[in-house]
Design a protein around this motif. Sequence first.
Motif, mmCIF file in Angstrom:
data_model
loop_
_atom_site.group_PDB
_atom_site.id
_atom_site.type_symbol
_atom_site.label_atom_id
_atom_site.label_comp_id
_atom_site.label_asym_id
_atom_site.label_seq_id
_atom_site.Cartn_x
_atom_site.Cartn_y
_atom_site.Cartn_z
ATOM 1 N N UNK A 38 0.791 -1.226 0.000
ATOM 2 C CA UNK A 38 0.000 0.000 0.000
ATOM 3 C C UNK A 38 0.821 1.273 0.000
ATOM 4 N N UNK A 39 2.053 1.198 -0.499
ATOM 5 C CA UNK A 39 2.929 2.371 -0.567
ATOM 6 C C UNK A 39 3.079 2.769 -2.037
ATOM 7 N N UNK A 40 2.304 3.759 -2.458
ATOM 8 C CA UNK A 40 2.335 4.181 -3.859
ATOM 9 C C UNK A 40 3.636 4.883 -4.238
ATOM 10 N N UNK A 41 4.407 5.307 -3.241
ATOM 11 C CA UNK A 41 5.707 5.903 -3.543
ATOM 12 C C UNK A 41 6.628 4.877 -4.212
ATOM 13 N N UNK A 42 6.439 3.608 -3.923
ATOM 14 C CA UNK A 42 7.232 2.560 -4.565
ATOM 15 C C UNK A 42 7.024 2.590 -6.078
ATOM 16 N N UNK A 43 5.795 2.812 -6.496
ATOM 17 C CA UNK A 43 5.486 2.846 -7.925
ATOM 18 C C UNK A 43 6.189 4.031 -8.577
ATOM 19 N N UNK A 44 6.117 5.187 -7.941
ATOM 20 C CA UNK A 44 6.790 6.378 -8.472
ATOM 21 C C UNK A 44 8.301 6.179 -8.496
ATOM 22 N N UNK A 45 8.842 5.622 -7.432
ATOM 23 C CA UNK A 45 10.289 5.431 -7.369
ATOM 24 C C UNK A 45 10.765 4.321 -8.310
ATOM 25 N N UNK A 46 9.891 3.374 -8.633
ATOM 26 C CA UNK A 46 10.244 2.354 -9.631
ATOM 27 C C UNK A 46 10.464 3.016 -10.988
#
Length: 157
Positions: free
Chosen positions: A111-119
């Motif tokens: 549930x950490x959408x920052x992971x998607x951005x940082x990917x």
Amino acid sequence: MNAYRSKSLSFPWPPLIYSGAVLIALYLQRYDPLPLPFIWSIIAWAIGAILTAFAVMLNVWAVKTLVERRTTVLTQRCSTHLVTSGPFRFTRNPTYLGYTLLTAGLGLMIGNLWFVAMAAVAAALTTLLVIRCEEMHLLSRFGCEFEFYCKHTRRWF
């Protein structure tokens, strides 16, 4: 002698780039969380699980293919063969695609959408710092054969 001919990189950047992306995503989530509504978190978890499973399978398949073709898996060593089979038929960088999908998938699962951005950021940095050097190395080692491969196989997907 061409500097790229002996090896593509002097430092293994990809693990550092993706580890840094994960750490930054964790930091950002702590200080600026991006919440998901409950129903979306269930859907995000399911999509993340699928992405994570696919990423692991893609990386295992890529490493297995490289080992079977008796060439290096490590980016700081010289390639002995141009591998165009296995997952390399579909993408020139299946391991980096796997790292990117794994980062995004894990982020969706927790549930950490920052992971998607940082990917996405990690994929861009990998292209700039790693893939371009690797491609110069492969071009200097395999010439026209690598150019032909690049014309028929996408860099990412």
